[in-house]
Each structure stands twice: as structure tokens, then as C-alpha cells.
Scaffold this motif. Structure first.
Motif, PDB file in Angstrom:
ATOM      1  N   THR A   5     -25.284  35.019  -0.300  1.00  0.00           N
ATOM      2  CA  THR A   5     -25.543  36.045   0.707  1.00  0.00           C
ATOM      3  C   THR A   5     -24.394  37.048   0.664  1.00  0.00           C
ATOM      4  O   THR A   5     -23.239  36.692   0.898  1.00  0.00           O
ATOM      5  N   TYR A   6     -24.701  38.286   0.355  1.00  0.00           N
ATOM      6  CA  TYR A   6     -23.680  39.320   0.244  1.00  0.00           C
ATOM      7  C   TYR A   6     -23.509  40.037   1.572  1.00  0.00           C
ATOM      8  O   TYR A   6     -24.484  40.329   2.271  1.00  0.00           O
ATOM      9  N   VAL A   7     -22.260  40.353   1.906  1.00  0.00           N
ATOM     10  CA  VAL A   7     -21.961  40.926   3.226  1.00  0.00           C
ATOM     11  C   VAL A   7     -21.133  42.200   3.139  1.00  0.00           C
ATOM     12  O   VAL A   7     -20.921  42.877   4.144  1.00  0.00           O
ATOM     13  N   GLY A   8     -20.618  42.548   1.964  1.00  0.00           N
ATOM     14  CA  GLY A   8     -19.722  43.686   1.806  1.00  0.00           C
ATOM     15  C   GLY A   8     -20.442  45.011   1.695  1.00  0.00           C
ATOM     16  O   GLY A   8     -21.668  45.091   1.796  1.00  0.00           O
ATOM     17  N   PRO A   9     -19.690  46.077   1.450  1.00  0.00           N
ATOM     18  CA  PRO A   9     -20.266  47.428   1.402  1.00  0.00           C
ATOM     19  C   PRO A   9     -21.213  47.664   0.225  1.00  0.00           C
ATOM     20  O   PRO A   9     -22.005  48.594   0.248  1.00  0.00           O
ATOM     21  N   PHE A  10     -21.171  46.797  -0.796  1.00  0.00           N
ATOM     22  CA  PHE A  10     -22.054  46.948  -1.950  1.00  0.00           C
ATOM     23  C   PHE A  10     -23.117  45.845  -2.005  1.00  0.00           C
ATOM     24  O   PHE A  10     -23.662  45.551  -3.061  1.00  0.00           O
ATOM     25  N   LYS A  11     -23.388  45.230  -0.865  1.00  0.00           N
ATOM     26  CA  LYS A  11     -24.225  44.028  -0.829  1.00  0.00           C
ATOM     27  C   LYS A  11     -25.623  44.243  -1.416  1.00  0.00           C
ATOM     28  O   LYS A  11     -26.111  43.413  -2.186  1.00  0.00           O
ATOM     29  N   LYS A  12     -26.262  45.345  -1.073  1.00  0.00           N
ATOM     30  CA  LYS A  12     -27.631  45.578  -1.560  1.00  0.00           C
ATOM     31  C   LYS A  12     -27.637  45.807  -3.068  1.00  0.00           C
ATOM     32  O   LYS A  12     -28.479  45.261  -3.793  1.00  0.00           O
ATOM     33  N   THR A  13     -26.686  46.594  -3.548  1.00  0.00           N
ATOM     34  CA  THR A  13     -26.605  46.889  -4.982  1.00  0.00           C
ATOM     35  C   THR A  13     -26.268  45.640  -5.785  1.00  0.00           C
ATOM     36  O   THR A  13     -26.825  45.412  -6.859  1.00  0.00           O
ATOM     37  N   LEU A  14     -25.363  44.831  -5.270  1.00  0.00           N
ATOM     38  CA  LEU A  14     -25.005  43.578  -5.935  1.00  0.00           C
ATOM     39  C   LEU A  14     -26.218  42.666  -6.062  1.00  0.00           C
ATOM     40  O   LEU A  14     -26.476  42.100  -7.132  1.00  0.00           O
ATOM     41  N   LYS A  15     -26.945  42.507  -4.978  1.00  0.00           N
ATOM     42  CA  LYS A  15     -28.119  41.629  -4.972  1.00  0.00           C
ATOM     43  C   LYS A  15     -29.151  42.103  -5.996  1.00  0.00           C
ATOM     44  O   LYS A  15     -29.676  41.312  -6.784  1.00  0.00           O
ATOM     45  N   ASN A  16     -29.424  43.405  -6.010  1.00  0.00           N
ATOM     46  CA  ASN A  16     -30.410  43.949  -6.947  1.00  0.00           C
ATOM     47  C   ASN A  16     -29.953  43.798  -8.393  1.00  0.00           C
ATOM     48  O   ASN A  16     -30.749  43.453  -9.281  1.00  0.00           O
ATOM     49  N   THR A  42     -14.178  42.984  -1.065  1.00  0.00           N
ATOM     50  CA  THR A  42     -14.415  44.337  -0.558  1.00  0.00           C
ATOM     51  C   THR A  42     -14.771  44.333   0.929  1.00  0.00           C
ATOM     52  O   THR A  42     -14.418  45.262   1.653  1.00  0.00           O
ATOM     53  N   SER A  43     -15.450  43.287   1.379  1.00  0.00           N
ATOM     54  CA  SER A  43     -15.788  43.228   2.812  1.00  0.00           C
ATOM     55  C   SER A  43     -14.539  43.065   3.661  1.00  0.00           C
ATOM     56  O   SER A  43     -14.496  43.494   4.827  1.00  0.00           O
ATOM     57  N   THR A  44     -13.490  42.479   3.063  1.00  0.00           N
ATOM     58  CA  THR A  44     -12.235  42.269   3.786  1.00  0.00           C
ATOM     59  C   THR A  44     -11.308  43.476   3.692  1.00  0.00           C
ATOM     60  O   THR A  44     -10.770  43.939   4.703  1.00  0.00           O
ATOM     61  N   LYS A  45     -11.142  44.028   2.470  1.00  0.00           N
ATOM     62  CA  LYS A  45     -10.153  45.094   2.260  1.00  0.00           C
ATOM     63  C   LYS A  45     -10.748  46.500   2.301  1.00  0.00           C
ATOM     64  O   LYS A  45     -10.051  47.469   2.644  1.00  0.00           O
ATOM     65  N   TYR A  46     -12.025  46.618   1.931  1.00  0.00           N
ATOM     66  CA  TYR A  46     -12.647  47.945   1.870  1.00  0.00           C
ATOM     67  C   TYR A  46     -14.028  47.914   2.536  1.00  0.00           C
ATOM     68  O   TYR A  46     -15.040  48.276   1.915  1.00  0.00           O
ATOM     69  N   PRO A  47     -14.102  47.514   3.794  1.00  0.00           N
ATOM     70  CA  PRO A  47     -15.404  47.344   4.448  1.00  0.00           C
ATOM     71  C   PRO A  47     -16.202  48.640   4.620  1.00  0.00           C
ATOM     72  O   PRO A  47     -17.433  48.595   4.734  1.00  0.00           O
ATOM     73  N   ASP A  48     -15.514  49.771   4.619  1.00  0.00           N
ATOM     74  CA  ASP A  48     -16.200  51.049   4.842  1.00  0.00           C
ATOM     75  C   ASP A  48     -16.400  51.839   3.556  1.00  0.00           C
ATOM     76  O   ASP A  48     -16.738  53.032   3.596  1.00  0.00           O
ATOM     77  N   ALA A  49     -16.186  51.203   2.415  1.00  0.00           N
ATOM     78  CA  ALA A  49     -16.312  51.903   1.131  1.00  0.00           C
ATOM     79  C   ALA A  49     -17.736  52.394   0.905  1.00  0.00           C
ATOM     80  O   ALA A  49     -18.706  51.675   1.184  1.00  0.00           O
TER      81      ALA A  49
END
Length: 264
Positions: A5-16, A42-49
Motif C-alpha cells: 500500500t503506497y502512501v507517499g506523493p507518488f503513490k498512484k504512479t508507483l502502483k501503476n 518520500t512520504s516522510t521527507k518530501y510529502p508535498d512533492a
């Protein structure tokens, strides 16, 4: 199948991206796990990327104190391919230049001599009973011979199921191996006879879905267990080991198989 389960700013792209890789026939398990760690990073250090910047890429690829150069290069390569995928969607992403990090020194396979093979397999025959792994003394003489005589990868041998070993036709069914490929491998008469004797002792009441080389609890023999025994057999056979990354390795039995096949 990817259950992360991806939670970071690129979660949708990673999953696809991972779904596409797996749909193309790649297992992509280790890579998905690596990108899962990148997602947490990225969810920890760059959450708004909003885009994959050079800062994020270089921060992620920075060498950890505990890892080898090969691991760092692997992480960089996986992220580089992900960045290329993002760019293919028409979205800006920093692509790490190829060769940005020096590649680790290429391993040169160790080819065992016929004398070394004879000494090594003689030591597997001397393996003793162990209460922590009750079938160890039965497994070791067979699994190492199978890896060598059939040219198997270590994972292919240790993950065999009872139903994958045809003791009538003398054929192994290797399923879902590298790049999700499957194949049939013929056994020699000697190996088939060893497997028949092994099955008569270890698999009297087993089902076809049980692992052929079982550890405790019906789980497959682990890589760590195999490697520890492998190193002990090497030492007792008088075959020098040059340290981690230098071999000989278990997988060099597969290389040796290929060399002797070409020689014949």
C-alpha cells in the motif's frame, strides 16, 4: 501480485508502474519492495512533492553506511527506470544519468574441477542429523547434486514442490522462475534414483503441494540454511573460500554445469 500500500506523493504512479511491470511478465517483487521503501522515504521527507526532482533522487540514492556499492547501484537503477516511466507519461522527472554511480566489480564465476566436485559431494554424504532441521541429512546430498546436475538456480531447487518432481519420467517442472518463465528439466538416472530414495523416506505422507526440500513447519529450506551447510562442506572438502563477493558460491555449481555441458 503486489500487495504494498503506497502512501507517499507518488503513490498512484508507483502502483501503476509496478502493475505494468508485472503484467509484462516480470515478477518484480524485490523491485516493488525497494520502491515501497522509496515511497515511505518520500512520504516522510518530501510529502508535498509534485515532481521527482534531482534533490529527491540524489537524496534517496545516497549510499547508506551499512550497504555495499552493488546495493546502492541497484537502488539507483530501479529509481532511474521509474523516472523514465514518469517522463513517458509527459510529466517532468529527473532521470539519473546512466553510469552516474560506478558499477560494482563484476563477479567472475568459479568453475569447480571434477576432483573438487567429487570431494564436495562426498562431504554432503557425511551430513549428520540435526534436530533443528530433521531432514537436513537427507536433503543435502540431493539438493546440491540437483543444483549441479540440472543447472538449477538455488531458488528453483529449494522451492520445488513434491508434485514438481516426476519420479517416473525423471523430469523436474520448474515453475514461475526468473521473469516468470517455466521449463522442464530432465534428471539423470543417478539423480532420479537418489530422489526416489529420498522421497521414500521424506515424503511418505506428503501432498503434491508440500515443498520437496522441507524445513521445520513445512516451509522450504532457507537460503541461509543452505549457505551455512555449503560453506561447511567446502571447508571439509578443502576448497578455499575467498570471502563474501569472491566465492566460490552455490550458484557457481550452475556455472560449472554450463561449462561442462559446453565442453562435452
Amino acid at each position: 501480485m503486489n500487495n504494498i500500500t503506497y502512501v507517499g506523493p507518488f503513490k498512484k504512479t508507483l502502483k501503476n508502474y509496478i502493475e505494468i511491470k508485472q503484467a509484462m511478465g516480470y515478477k518484480y517483487y524485490a523491485e516493488a519492495a525497494n520502491l515501497g521503501r522509496f515511497d515511505i522515504f518520500t512520504s516522510t521527507k518530501y510529502p508535498d512533492a509534485k515532481i521527482l526532482t534531482k534533490e529527491i533522487v540524489l537524496d534517496w540514492c545516497a549510499k547508506k553506511t551499512y550497504e555495499a556499492q552493488a546495493n546502492k547501484s541497484s537502488r539507483a537503477s530501479i529509481l532511474r527506470e521509474f523516472a523514465k516511466y514518469i517522463n513517458s507519461l509527459g510529466v517532468s522527472a529527473y532521470i539519473l544519468p546512466k553510469g552516474y554511480y560506478p558499477a560494482p566489480k563484476q563477479y567472475i564465476p568459479y568453475i569447480y574441477s571434477t576432483d573438487e566436485l567429487a570431494r564436495f559431494f562426498a562431504q554432503t554424504n557425511q551430513c549428520q542429523y540435526c534436530c533443528e532441521c530433521p531432514n537436513r541429512h537427507l536433503i543435502m546430498p540431493v539438493i546440491f547434486r540437483m543444483i549441479y546436475m540440472c543447472g538449477l538456480r538455488v531458488s528453483e531447487a529449494r522451492l520445488l514442490k513434491v508434485g514438481d518432481v516426476d519420479l517416473v519420467k525423471g523430469v523436474l517442472s520448474i515453475n514461475h522462475s526468473k521473469k516468470d518463465n517455466s521449463r522442464l528439466v530432465c534428471m539423470s538416472d543417478d539423480l532420479m534414483a537418489r530422489c526416489q530414495r529420498f522421497s521414500e523416506t521424506a515424503h511418505l505422507h506428503s501432498s503434491e503441494e508440500d515443498y520437496y526440500f522441507p524445513a521445520l513447519g513445512g516451509k522450504p529450506m532457507t537460503i541461509v540454511n543452505l549457505y551455512k551447510n555449503f560453506r561447511r562442506f567446502l571447508w571439509r572438502a578443502g576448497i578455499s573460500h575467498k570471502g563474501n563477493g569472491y566465492g566460490p558460491r552455490i550458484n557457481d555449481l550452475r556455472h560449472t554445469y554450463a561449462v561442462y555441458c559446453l565442453k562435452n
